[in-house]
Design an enzyme around this catalytic site. Structure first.
Site, PDB file in Angstrom:
ATOM      1  N   GLY A 215      35.165  36.404  45.781  1.00  0.00           N
ATOM      2  CA  GLY A 215      35.817  36.138  47.064  1.00  0.00           C
ATOM      3  C   GLY A 215      35.061  35.639  48.159  1.00  0.00           C
ATOM      4  O   GLY A 215      35.411  34.603  49.135  1.00  0.00           O
TER       5      GLY A 215
ATOM      6  N   GLN B 274      41.860  41.805  49.689  1.00  0.00           N
ATOM      7  CA  GLN B 274      42.427  42.935  49.832  1.00  0.00           C
ATOM      8  C   GLN B 274      43.993  42.981  49.719  1.00  0.00           C
ATOM      9  O   GLN B 274      44.799  44.260  49.660  1.00  0.00           O
ATOM     10  CB  GLN B 274      41.988  43.513  51.251  1.00  0.00           C
ATOM     11  CG  GLN B 274      40.581  44.147  51.134  1.00  0.00           C
ATOM     12  CD  GLN B 274      40.187  45.387  50.195  1.00  0.00           C
ATOM     13  OE1 GLN B 274      41.218  45.781  49.528  1.00  0.00           O
ATOM     14  NE2 GLN B 274      39.140  45.802  50.227  1.00  0.00           N
TER      15      GLN B 274
ATOM     16  N   GLY C 218      38.618  39.123  41.767  1.00  0.00           N
ATOM     17  CA  GLY C 218      39.103  39.945  40.452  1.00  0.00           C
ATOM     18  C   GLY C 218      38.747  41.376  40.681  1.00  0.00           C
ATOM     19  O   GLY C 218      39.629  42.045  40.132  1.00  0.00           O
ATOM     20  N   HIS C 219      37.766  41.792  41.002  1.00  0.00           N
ATOM     21  CA  HIS C 219      37.348  43.171  40.927  1.00  0.00           C
ATOM     22  C   HIS C 219      38.165  43.987  41.974  1.00  0.00           C
ATOM     23  O   HIS C 219      38.423  45.201  41.562  1.00  0.00           O
ATOM     24  CB  HIS C 219      35.628  43.297  41.172  1.00  0.00           C
ATOM     25  CG  HIS C 219      35.463  43.323  42.682  1.00  0.00           C
ATOM     26  ND1 HIS C 219      35.127  42.103  43.079  1.00  0.00           N
ATOM     27  CD2 HIS C 219      35.373  44.206  43.576  1.00  0.00           C
ATOM     28  CE1 HIS C 219      34.939  42.337  44.497  1.00  0.00           C
ATOM     29  NE2 HIS C 219      35.129  43.459  44.832  1.00  0.00           N
TER      30      HIS C 219
ATOM     31  N   THR D  63      29.721  25.622  33.964  1.00  0.00           N
ATOM     32  CA  THR D  63      30.534  25.974  32.827  1.00  0.00           C
ATOM     33  C   THR D  63      31.225  27.239  33.286  1.00  0.00           C
ATOM     34  O   THR D  63      30.665  28.354  33.872  1.00  0.00           O
ATOM     35  CB  THR D  63      29.519  26.296  31.556  1.00  0.00           C
ATOM     36  OG1 THR D  63      28.681  25.208  31.292  1.00  0.00           O
ATOM     37  CG2 THR D  63      30.182  26.983  30.517  1.00  0.00           C
TER      38      THR D  63
ATOM     39  N   CYS E  94      29.949  45.547  51.456  1.00  0.00           N
ATOM     40  CA  CYS E  94      28.714  44.551  51.687  1.00  0.00           C
ATOM     41  C   CYS E  94      27.926  44.631  52.825  1.00  0.00           C
ATOM     42  O   CYS E  94      26.907  44.033  52.839  1.00  0.00           O
ATOM     43  CB  CYS E  94      29.631  43.149  51.901  1.00  0.00           C
ATOM     44  SG  CYS E  94      30.655  42.574  50.241  1.00  0.00           S
TER      45      CYS E  94
END
Length: 352
Positions: free
Chosen positions: A46, A156, A177-178, A214, A299
């Site tokens: 994010g 969120q 994703g997490h 990649t 964070c």
């Protein structure tokens, strides 16, 4: 990682298999988000999505102006990007939130100028769970004839609060994703059709030339699966989390008279405080029972919450605040352990 491990850009059989999986995963994420596959670019997280949206979005619009509107309660990925833009000569207006951490539309209206070229406001605040009316902000921009791009950090909110980029009227939307049980290290940025952003990472032609490197196929495939699972049970998960959130607030308020809660609309985030108790002590007490909460955004690594300061809480309340996060995997047993742990902590720990 062990079966479809080719490079999606390769033309041999393993590469073609990986490309097929990449396309499938993109469809899964786009379907959950409610956008076209060509509007979705995979990122590493994010924070990267936020950085790219702000830095490239502002750069794309600078000929029309250099004024940006954001808020005082954004994630650090936005805050640090805004600081970088100020160093490049942009002017940033940081709006103050209401008592929950949401940004009222009328405050955006008051700050809007002819040279405003970018508005970035988070959909769901990551510390309080406050929900900002992004659709209302989009309507305001249209009514005022503003050329400003609208970005929202929806990390969120994704699969926790129903929305699509179209329903929000947003030009750019960041997701991760997490937050929906995919691995850490994968995210995405929605970029409205017709809007071309300067690439944030230069190199190869991956992601339609918009992000080189990649593709992280294990994370991307897991992200797609997590989106399919999350969308399928979203309504039930939201209802369950909302019920648990209300239950926690009611039980703790009844047992701890001095408890303070920050009201918010999101179903999965509850910010509470025991003024006079230290949040670190409460966290350690709960951790000994294998119950894990935080005092602010992860964070910030335990730093004092700029969000709670911005909504006007006093120092004593902030120092006793903890953030409770719920998910689709939360159980009644988890809720009981949390409530019993905090009630025991209140009874046995000495406040300061």
């Amino acid at each position: 990682m062990t079966e479809i491990y080719g490079n999606p850009s390769s033309t041999h059989t393993l590469g073609r298999e990986a490309k097929k999986l990449l396309d499938q995963s993109r469809r899964q994420v786009a379907d959950a988000l409610g956008c076209k596959t060509q509007e979705l670019v995979f990122t590493s997280c994010g924070s990267e999505s936020d950085n790219w949206a702000l830095l490239s979005g502002a750069e794309a619009m600078k000929r029309k102006g250099r004024h940006i509107i954001s808020s005082a309660v954004e994630h650090d990925a936005i805050r640090k990007s805004l600081e970088e833009l100020e160093a490049r000569g942009f002017e940033v207006t940081r709006l103050q939130p209401d008592h929950s951490g949401a940004i009222p539309v009328e405050r955006v209206a008051a700050a809007l100028r002819a040279d405003t070229v970018l508005v970035s406001l988070m959909l769901v605040n990551n510390e309080t769970g406050a929900v900002t009316d992004i659709a209302g902000v989009s309507k305001l921009l249209r009514e005022q004839g503003s050329p400003a791009l609208l970005h929202t950090d929806a990390v969120q909110a994704f699969l926790k609060v129903p929305f699509t980029p179209k329903s929000l009227g947003a030009d750019m939307v960041s997701v991760s994703g997490h937050k929906i049980h995919a691995p850490k290290g994968i995210g995405a940025l929605y970029v409205r059709s017709g809007l071309r952003l300067k690439p944030y990472i230069l190199g190869g032609s991956q992601e339609d030339g918009r992000r080189a490197g990649t593709e992280a196929m294990p994370q991307i495939a897991a992200f797609g699966t997590a989106c399919t699972l999350g969308k399928a049970g979203m309504r039930e998960n939201i209802a369950r989390m909302s019920g648990y959130k209300a239950q926690i607030a009611d039980r703790l308020s009844a047992a701890i008279p001095e408890l303070r809660t920050v009201p918010s609309a999101a179903p999965h985030i509850l910010s509470i405080s025991l003024p006079g108790w230290r949040s670190e002590v409460l966290m350690n007490f709960l951790e000994a029972r294998e119950v894990y909460v935080s005092k602010s955004s992860a964070c910030k690594k335990g730093g004092r919450s700029h969000v709670l300061e911005a909504i006007g809480l006093d120092a004593k309340t902030i120092d006793g605040a903890i953030r409770i996060g719920l998910s689709r995997d939360t159980t009644q047993e988890d809720v009981d352990a949390l409530c019993e742990g905090l009630i025991d902590a209140h009874a046995s720990l000495r406040h300061t």
